[in-house]
Write a protein that holds these residues in place. Sequence first.
Motif, mmCIF file in Angstrom:
data_model
loop_
_atom_site.group_PDB
_atom_site.id
_atom_site.type_symbol
_atom_site.label_atom_id
_atom_site.label_comp_id
_atom_site.label_asym_id
_atom_site.label_seq_id
_atom_site.Cartn_x
_atom_site.Cartn_y
_atom_site.Cartn_z
ATOM 1 N N PRO A 117 49.924 -81.807 50.152
ATOM 2 C CA PRO A 117 50.833 -82.315 49.116
ATOM 3 C C PRO A 117 52.305 -82.137 49.500
ATOM 4 O O PRO A 117 52.619 -81.254 50.277
ATOM 5 N N VAL A 118 53.170 -82.995 48.957
ATOM 6 C CA VAL A 118 54.608 -82.782 49.103
ATOM 7 C C VAL A 118 55.117 -82.180 47.788
ATOM 8 O O VAL A 118 54.462 -82.302 46.755
ATOM 9 N N PRO A 119 56.280 -81.518 47.800
ATOM 10 C CA PRO A 119 56.765 -80.903 46.567
ATOM 11 C C PRO A 119 56.927 -81.923 45.441
ATOM 12 O O PRO A 119 57.230 -83.084 45.704
ATOM 13 N N LEU A 120 56.724 -81.474 44.228
ATOM 14 C CA LEU A 120 56.866 -82.256 43.008
ATOM 15 C C LEU A 120 55.857 -83.398 42.869
ATOM 16 O O LEU A 120 55.134 -83.482 41.900
ATOM 17 N N LEU A 121 55.770 -84.279 43.850
ATOM 18 C CA LEU A 121 54.893 -85.445 43.716
ATOM 19 C C LEU A 121 53.464 -85.172 44.153
ATOM 20 O O LEU A 121 52.558 -85.931 43.829
ATOM 21 N N ASN B 44 50.279 -85.507 45.986
ATOM 22 C CA ASN B 44 49.762 -86.595 46.824
ATOM 23 C C ASN B 44 49.939 -87.963 46.171
ATOM 24 O O ASN B 44 49.318 -88.952 46.571
ATOM 25 N N LEU B 45 50.805 -88.022 45.149
ATOM 26 C CA LEU B 45 50.936 -89.280 44.398
ATOM 27 C C LEU B 45 51.260 -90.475 45.283
ATOM 28 O O LEU B 45 50.782 -91.579 45.047
ATOM 29 N N LEU B 46 52.083 -90.232 46.325
ATOM 30 C CA LEU B 46 52.529 -91.366 47.133
ATOM 31 C C LEU B 46 51.401 -91.988 47.941
ATOM 32 O O LEU B 46 51.488 -93.142 48.350
ATOM 33 N N THR B 47 50.326 -91.234 48.165
ATOM 34 C CA THR B 47 49.216 -91.801 48.937
ATOM 35 C C THR B 47 48.177 -92.459 48.025
ATOM 36 O O THR B 47 47.201 -93.020 48.493
ATOM 37 N N GLN C 158 40.295 -81.801 47.034
ATOM 38 C CA GLN C 158 41.298 -81.715 45.977
ATOM 39 C C GLN C 158 42.528 -82.533 46.326
ATOM 40 O O GLN C 158 42.891 -82.669 47.483
ATOM 41 N N VAL C 159 43.094 -83.120 45.282
ATOM 42 C CA VAL C 159 44.352 -83.848 45.452
ATOM 43 C C VAL C 159 45.322 -83.301 44.414
ATOM 44 O O VAL C 159 44.908 -82.782 43.378
ATOM 45 N N PHE C 160 46.605 -83.442 44.704
ATOM 46 C CA PHE C 160 47.615 -83.012 43.754
ATOM 47 C C PHE C 160 48.237 -84.239 43.110
ATOM 48 O O PHE C 160 48.849 -85.064 43.781
ATOM 49 N N LEU C 161 48.005 -84.359 41.794
ATOM 50 C CA LEU C 161 48.654 -85.428 41.044
ATOM 51 C C LEU C 161 49.918 -84.795 40.486
ATOM 52 O O LEU C 161 49.869 -84.063 39.506
#
Length: 474
Positions: A17-21, A23-26, A48-51
């Motif tokens: 994941p990137v900060p704040l977002l 994995n939203l960008l992918t 797991q993914v980070f929304l």
Amino acid sequence: SGSRSQKEEKEPPGPKPVPLLGNLLTLDLKRPFDTFFELSKTYGNIFQVFLGPRKTVVLVGYKTVKEALVNYAEEFGDRKIEPGFRIMNDEHGILFSNGENWREMRRFALSNLRDFGMGKRGSEEKIIEEIQFLKGEFDKFEGKPFDTTQPVNYAVSNIISAIVYGSRFEYTDPRFTDMVDRANENVRVLGSASMMLYNIFPWLGPFLNSKRIAVRNALRNRAEMTKLFTGLLETLNPLDRRGFVDSFLIRKQNDEQSCKEDSYFHDENLIVTVGNLFSAGTDTTGTTLRWGLMLMAKYPHIQDRVYEEIDRVIGGRKPVVEDRKKLPYTDAVIHEIQRLANIVPMSLPHKTSCDVHFNGYFIKKGTTVVPLLTSVLKDPSEWEKPNSFYPEHFLDEKGQFVKRDAFMPFSAGRRVCLGESLARMELFLFFTSVLQSFRFTTPPGVSVDDLDLKGIVGITLNPSPHKLCAIRRS
Ligand code: HEM
């Protein structure tokens, strides 16, 4: 051993994941379930993914989803209540509640829906009656192209309305049609990409049109339902219950008379539970039927075989539930419609009710869990042709109907769809009855290739906008 417990403490793998977002960008926010299915090729069946900042565990494929929802039913059985769902539900009703409130409402709804005919003769008669009205609507178009959404949704909605309120509505009654249209809009709005952003970053709310629409619809639904309940309360007769609302009102009065403290039978649960039954019971079944009619237009040779079977086995009389056993091909087609239409691709979000050790991974209490139903219904290790419309998935060499374990459109376990038996009865009766009377085709000049299988996304996956012709069979 030490190495085993160490392994069990590991969290599921996933993209960085990137900060704040996160994995939203992918993610393809319009079709997150496609991205999830893709990601499983890299990270396996539990990842797991980070929304945004929030961790979500995705379960992929028949074996994993079934094991989690059935063998770990308690652990994976809580509902994640997103901000978007709170707008109408808060934490009441059945769909978006947990704990004792959920248990009481689910149990009460199940037993009362059974009393008012779910899965029994009562609803069979209601459905058969409603089909006559739906056919009347189709006839009004005299074979010219039309959008099937409204007539199909009104007809399907009347079944749950009759069970809940005790009577059907006319398709011209604006109280009813507005409610159905709003439910339809809500499903679209609540599953939109912008609502997904709202769920992750609720402070975006004031800027989002989707949120404004959801709030407006929730207020109107409340006002309309309150009027209907008041009418029923004024004419309530404990010896002659007309439907679910009557039962609820009587239970509420009893609890009040016996001064039962912390009763769950209050107005808020009445509004939200009835709203849940109405919305869960309308759009799902309506959407599936519309996929079915579209698929019949797209694959005329399959439509011919269904018609041939209905014609040979039933002839001209009205189809009844008993006929299903004698219509293996038609039954297989209906199952295949549900499999391919895949209308709830990510089920509804679950949440772990405690710390869970699952297949060697550690998942913390309260983690959002997505049972990726699309990956079950299209699991390449379970289906011969996962992405094609292939009724033979449900037929043996002799043409007899066969059940398939990975047929899981209603999900499984503790949160399994409460309306499954009603929905299955509706799909069978509506589908056979309209195909007995009408042939569905694309409009003149429109190729069957123009009917696309991808669909558009809300909470449920709808067919892309299209028109069909319903031509009376001679
Ligand atoms: C829940 C599918 C029709 C009432 C669900 C869920 C799915 C589903 C996937 C989520 C399960 C989970 O959380 O894992 C369908 C499909 C239908 C259909 C595909 C039709 C083809 C109906 C009908 C009713 C209904 C007709 C009304 C009686 C509910 C309710 C829940 C639910 C109340 C919430 C259960 C809970 O959270 O405990 N359905 N459904 N559904 N469905 Fe259905």
